[in-house]
Design an enzyme around this catalytic site. Structure first.
Site, PDB file in Angstrom:
ATOM      1  N   GLU A  82       0.816  -1.228   0.000  1.00 16.79           N
ATOM      2  CA  GLU A  82       0.000   0.000   0.000  1.00 16.79           C
ATOM      3  C   GLU A  82       0.843   1.269   0.000  1.00 16.79           C
ATOM      4  OE1 GLU A  82      -2.783  -0.263  -0.873  1.00 16.79           O
ATOM      5  OE2 GLU A  82      -3.891  -1.882   0.089  1.00 16.79           O
ATOM      6  N   HIS A 101      -2.552   2.294   8.870  1.00 15.42           N
ATOM      7  CA  HIS A 101      -3.595   1.619   8.087  1.00 15.42           C
ATOM      8  C   HIS A 101      -3.842   0.256   8.717  1.00 15.42           C
ATOM      9  CE1 HIS A 101      -5.743  -0.485   5.031  1.00 15.42           C
ATOM     10  NE2 HIS A 101      -4.725  -1.269   4.734  1.00 15.42           N
ATOM     11  N   HIS A 103      -6.808  -3.238   9.339  1.00 12.35           N
ATOM     12  CA  HIS A 103      -8.037  -3.954   8.973  1.00 12.35           C
ATOM     13  C   HIS A 103      -8.824  -4.172  10.273  1.00 12.35           C
ATOM     14  CE1 HIS A 103      -6.001  -5.732   5.108  1.00 12.35           C
ATOM     15  NE2 HIS A 103      -5.967  -4.409   5.154  1.00 12.35           N
ATOM     16  N   TYR A 122     -20.767  12.475  19.168  1.00  8.94           N
ATOM     17  CA  TYR A 122     -19.995  13.699  18.903  1.00  8.94           C
ATOM     18  C   TYR A 122     -18.518  13.440  18.620  1.00  8.94           C
ATOM     19  CZ  TYR A 122     -17.630  13.813  23.437  1.00  8.94           C
ATOM     20  OH  TYR A 122     -16.817  13.525  24.483  1.00  8.94           O
ATOM     21  N   HIS A 164     -12.316  -3.345   2.882  1.00  9.28           N
ATOM     22  CA  HIS A 164     -10.872  -3.411   3.108  1.00  9.28           C
ATOM     23  C   HIS A 164     -10.474  -3.063   4.555  1.00  9.28           C
ATOM     24  CE1 HIS A 164      -6.630  -2.318   1.389  1.00  9.28           C
ATOM     25  NE2 HIS A 164      -6.558  -2.701   2.650  1.00  9.28           N
ATOM     26  N   TYR A 217      -9.725  23.563  22.208  1.00  9.17           N
ATOM     27  CA  TYR A 217      -9.214  22.969  23.441  1.00  9.17           C
ATOM     28  C   TYR A 217      -8.282  21.796  23.150  1.00  9.17           C
ATOM     29  CZ  TYR A 217     -12.989  25.612  25.568  1.00  9.17           C
ATOM     30  OH  TYR A 217     -13.826  26.595  25.942  1.00  9.17           O
TER      31      TYR A 217
END
Ligand code: ZN
Length: 225
Positions: A82, A101, A103, A122, A164, A217
């Site tokens: 990748e 990255h 899975h 949130y 993926h 903040y």
């Protein structure tokens, strides 16, 4: 190219630590996933990335692969398959000094349905916006996947990858890993919430208030309340 100076050595070790932590924290399993950090020195403009096909517990700092933003690699190891989206993120995102990255099981479960994570909670704002997008599917390792990922990451620090996994980026390896853990936590909560039906989302106005608070903040990844 030599293994580089003391700073590069520290970064190589930190990448291995982050990759091990990714699996220890339960957001990745086996050899899948990959980790990188931006590297700049003298006339070198690029990044360090985990090698392909090597279990993290057998990866030494010397196995980490240096690559330039032009895609040239150094050393004996082949980079993660990748490397293209790592390269393209460093090319286009000045705010990214590290990429994780994975899975991760819950994030990937949602991604297998092509579902983005909406503003059901949130903390979704931790990724920089009102949702965490799911990038369209393309074969692993391809330029098409990188293009989809970059589009989903626009104005965001994390995205899911359809069928993926997920990507989290940050100013440091610590922040990128913390964000990946947070995204997986949100994905699990959303998956659980969906068991009772589609939850109501917070309004754009409320999410903008949260985004403003995160910006004011300290670092979003440190928001605890
Ligand atoms: Zn992957």
């Amino acid at each position: 190219m030599s293994l580089g100076g003391p700073e590069e050595q520290v970064l190589r070790a930190a990448i291995v630590e982050t990759a091990l932590a990714m699996n220890a924290q339960g957001i990745n399993r086996g050899k899948s996933g990959n980790v990188s950090a931006r590297l700049r020195h003298d006339d070198f403009e690029g990044f360090l990335v985990t090698p392909t096909g090597l279990p993290y517990d057998r990866t030494a700092p010397a196995d980490i692969v240096p690559m330039t933003v032009a895609g040239k690699r150094y050393g004996d190891r082949l980079p993660s398959s990748e490397w293209r989206f790592h390269r393209d993120i460093y090319r286009t995102r000045a705010d990214a000094n590290a990429i994780v990255h994975t899975h991760a099981p819950f994030a990937t479960t949602l991604a297998c349905h092509g579902r983005s994570i909406p503003a059901f909670h949130y903390m979704v704002a931790v990724a920089g916006g009102r949702d965490i997008r799911c990038a369209g599917y393309a074969t692993f390792g391809t330029q098409a996947l990188s293009d989809h990922a970059l589009a989903a990451l626009e104005s965001r620090r994390a995205c899911l990858l359809a069928h993926h996994g997920m990507i989290a980026i940050g100013p440091s390896l610590e922040t990128a890993l913390a964000l990946a853990i947070e995204v997986e936590t949100l994905a699990e909560m959303y998956w659980r919430a969906l068991a009772l039906g589609e939850p109501e989302n917070l309004s754009d106005t409320e999410m903008d208030v949260v985004l403003e608070k995160f910006a004011t903040y300290g670092q979003p990844g440190e928001a605890q309340t």
